[in-house]
Scaffold this motif. Structure first.
Motif, PDB file in Angstrom:
ATOM      1  N   ILE A  84       4.435  47.092  37.097  1.00  0.00           N
ATOM      2  CA  ILE A  84       3.856  47.349  35.776  1.00  0.00           C
ATOM      3  C   ILE A  84       2.342  47.108  35.828  1.00  0.00           C
ATOM      4  CG2 ILE A  84       5.989  46.711  34.563  1.00  0.00           C
ATOM      5  CD1 ILE A  84       4.684  44.034  33.892  1.00  0.00           C
ATOM      6  N   TRP A  85       1.692  47.529  34.764  1.00  0.00           N
ATOM      7  CA  TRP A  85       0.246  47.330  34.656  1.00  0.00           C
ATOM      8  C   TRP A  85      -0.061  45.854  34.444  1.00  0.00           C
ATOM      9  CZ3 TRP A  85      -3.015  45.177  31.086  1.00  0.00           C
ATOM     10  CH2 TRP A  85      -4.387  45.479  31.210  1.00  0.00           C
ATOM     11  N   ILE A  86      -1.071  45.353  35.162  1.00  0.00           N
ATOM     12  CA  ILE A  86      -1.541  43.987  34.975  1.00  0.00           C
ATOM     13  C   ILE A  86      -3.061  44.019  34.920  1.00  0.00           C
ATOM     14  CG2 ILE A  86       0.436  42.842  36.077  1.00  0.00           C
ATOM     15  CD1 ILE A  86      -1.229  42.619  38.619  1.00  0.00           C
ATOM     16  N   PRO A  87      -3.671  43.116  34.184  1.00  0.00           N
ATOM     17  CA  PRO A  87      -5.142  43.104  34.112  1.00  0.00           C
ATOM     18  C   PRO A  87      -5.757  42.727  35.463  1.00  0.00           C
ATOM     19  CG  PRO A  87      -4.209  41.190  32.993  1.00  0.00           C
ATOM     20  CD  PRO A  87      -3.061  42.076  33.333  1.00  0.00           C
ATOM     21  N   ASP A  88      -6.887  43.363  35.774  1.00  0.00           N
ATOM     22  CA  ASP A  88      -7.545  43.149  37.067  1.00  0.00           C
ATOM     23  C   ASP A  88      -8.451  41.913  37.003  1.00  0.00           C
ATOM     24  OD1 ASP A  88      -9.050  44.519  35.210  1.00  0.00           O
ATOM     25  OD2 ASP A  88     -10.245  45.577  36.711  1.00  0.00           O
ATOM     26  N   LEU A  89      -7.831  40.761  36.801  1.00  0.00           N
ATOM     27  CA  LEU A  89      -8.557  39.501  36.728  1.00  0.00           C
ATOM     28  C   LEU A  89      -8.896  38.991  38.125  1.00  0.00           C
ATOM     29  CD1 LEU A  89      -6.474  37.716  33.950  1.00  0.00           C
ATOM     30  CD2 LEU A  89      -8.887  38.324  33.764  1.00  0.00           C
TER      31      LEU A  89
END
Length: 395
Positions: free
Chosen positions: A113-118
């Motif tokens: 799934i999409w995850i923030p690019d932290l």
């Protein structure tokens, strides 16, 4: 009344099949949800999880620290162990529980799934993404996703050693987004402070304060979560291994003038004290960073003691020279005033036998000893008072 064995066996078989069917139904419903989202609706993790492209995805972040690993004063590196609690809403991971056997949540691998690019912005190592392939993220039917990446965080932390070992260091941890601007993905802080879930105390540092807030980067393009942590050094080790021996060593200088000059040990005693302060200074320097951003006050104190040690060696050498003067020489006017001020009884005896008094140089050496005891004691107490006043006010 006990149940017949046959009835007990029938109940066991019925309960087994009932629970087995429930588990099978739940698993089948989850498969149906995944099929509907990923196959029918063609979920794509490369797409930002907002159906309205003009609306930003709000990512809530909080941090819990489980322990302080170290603060390397020489390298300026601060290391802690903890995990982040990251939450956001994925509008493409939504389903109706009543249509899928009342299944309200399930877990899914991170890479699906999409995850923030932290990433850790002020880290000391090569930037890399959070988490890993073994992380399973819980997904709610409303689209809320929770992510708990566990991290060993190592960041740059400038160290101010002015008040060592009574110093307080302020270190910063900064998480930012690599590609998504704040108009696309916006970071929010879930808490004002860092949590301490299962926290393990450190033997050198203790956390006195912490704060968590969101700010913009230098260009006001990307949002970032900034965590500030104030560390207070535990001083018990340094008090008993540095401060107390150093103060006692400073007071020993007074005893150098209780040794008669004619004994031949006065100069060697003062030289030994000078070398002892040099060893302490070298030992302390090995614990401090090699930079010029700040000056350690305790190092300044030891350098003053070294300067006083040079002065004491000079005075002791002069006393030894005086004690070996030619007995046929007489006292100067200044030397007579010094003797009358500090050795009055001896001067009275001296006036009656002027020839014998003029050749007794031990009287002058004794007067110098008394004068130096007074001066050394006053200087030492003054230095200790000033040192602790500065430490208490600044540290």
């Amino acid at each position: 009344m006990p149940f017949p064995p046959f009835l007990v066996l029938v109940c066991y078989i019925l309960s087994f099949f009932c629970f087995h069917n429930i588990s099978s139904q739940d698993t089948e419903h989850v498969r149906n949800i995944l099929h509907e989202i990923f196959e029918k609706e063609k979920y794509d993790k490369r797409v930002r999880p907002s159906k309205d492209v003009s609306r930003a995805v709000h990512v809530s972040i909080a941090m819990d620290i489980s322990g302080i690993n170290f603060l390397d004063e020489k390298a300026g590196v601060f290391s802690v162990t903890g995990y982040l609690e990251i939450k956001w809403r994925d509008e493409f991971l939504v389903w109706q529980p009543e249509l899928h056997g009342n299944v309200t949540s399930f877990t899914i691998p991170q890479e699906h799934i999409w995850i923030p690019d932290l990433f850790l912005k002020n880290g000391v190592k090569e930037p890399k993404g959070l988490g890993g392939s073994f992380y399973y993220l819980p997904v709610n039917h409303t689209g809320e996703v929770t992510w708990w990446p566990y991290q060993v965080v190592e960041t740059h932390c400038p160290v101010d050693i002015t008040y060592f070992p009574f110093d307080t260091q302020n270190c910063r941890i900064s998480f930012s987004l690599w590609n998504h601007e704040n108009t696309l993905v916006n970071i929010t802080s879930a808490r004002k402070h860092v949590g301490n879930f299962h926290f393990t105390e450190n033997g050198i540092w203790t956390i006195t304060a912490n704060h968590s807030f969101v700010d913009r980067d230098e260009l006001a393009i990307f949002s970032q979560l900034i965590i500030t942590i104030s560390l207070k050094r535990k001083t018990q080790f340094y008090m008993w291994n540095f401060i107390v021996p150093l103060l006692l060593l400073g007071m020993i200088k007074i005893f150098a003038f209780l040794i008669p000059a004619e004994s031949g040990e006065k100069v060697s005693f003062t030289v030994t004290l000078f070398l002892a302060f040099g060893v302490f200074l070298n030992l302390l320097s090995s614990h401090l960073p090699e930079n010029s951003d700040s000056v350690c006050l305790i190092c300044v104190y030891m350098e003053i003691q070294l300067a006083l040690g040079v002065f004491l060696v000079f005075i002791a050498s002069m006393q030894v020279k005086i004690s070996h003067r030619d007995h046929r020489l007489g006292f100067s006017r200044f030397e007579l005033r010094l003797i009358k001020l500090l050795s009055r009884d001896r001067v009275v005896d001296c006036s009656e036998k002027e020839q014998e008094c003029a050749t007794n140089w031990t009287i002058l050496s004794s007067a110098i000893d008394k004068l130096m005891i007074i001066i050394t004691t006053a200087v030492e107490l003054f230095l200790i008072l000033i040192f602790f006043m500065i430490i208490c006010l600044g540290g």
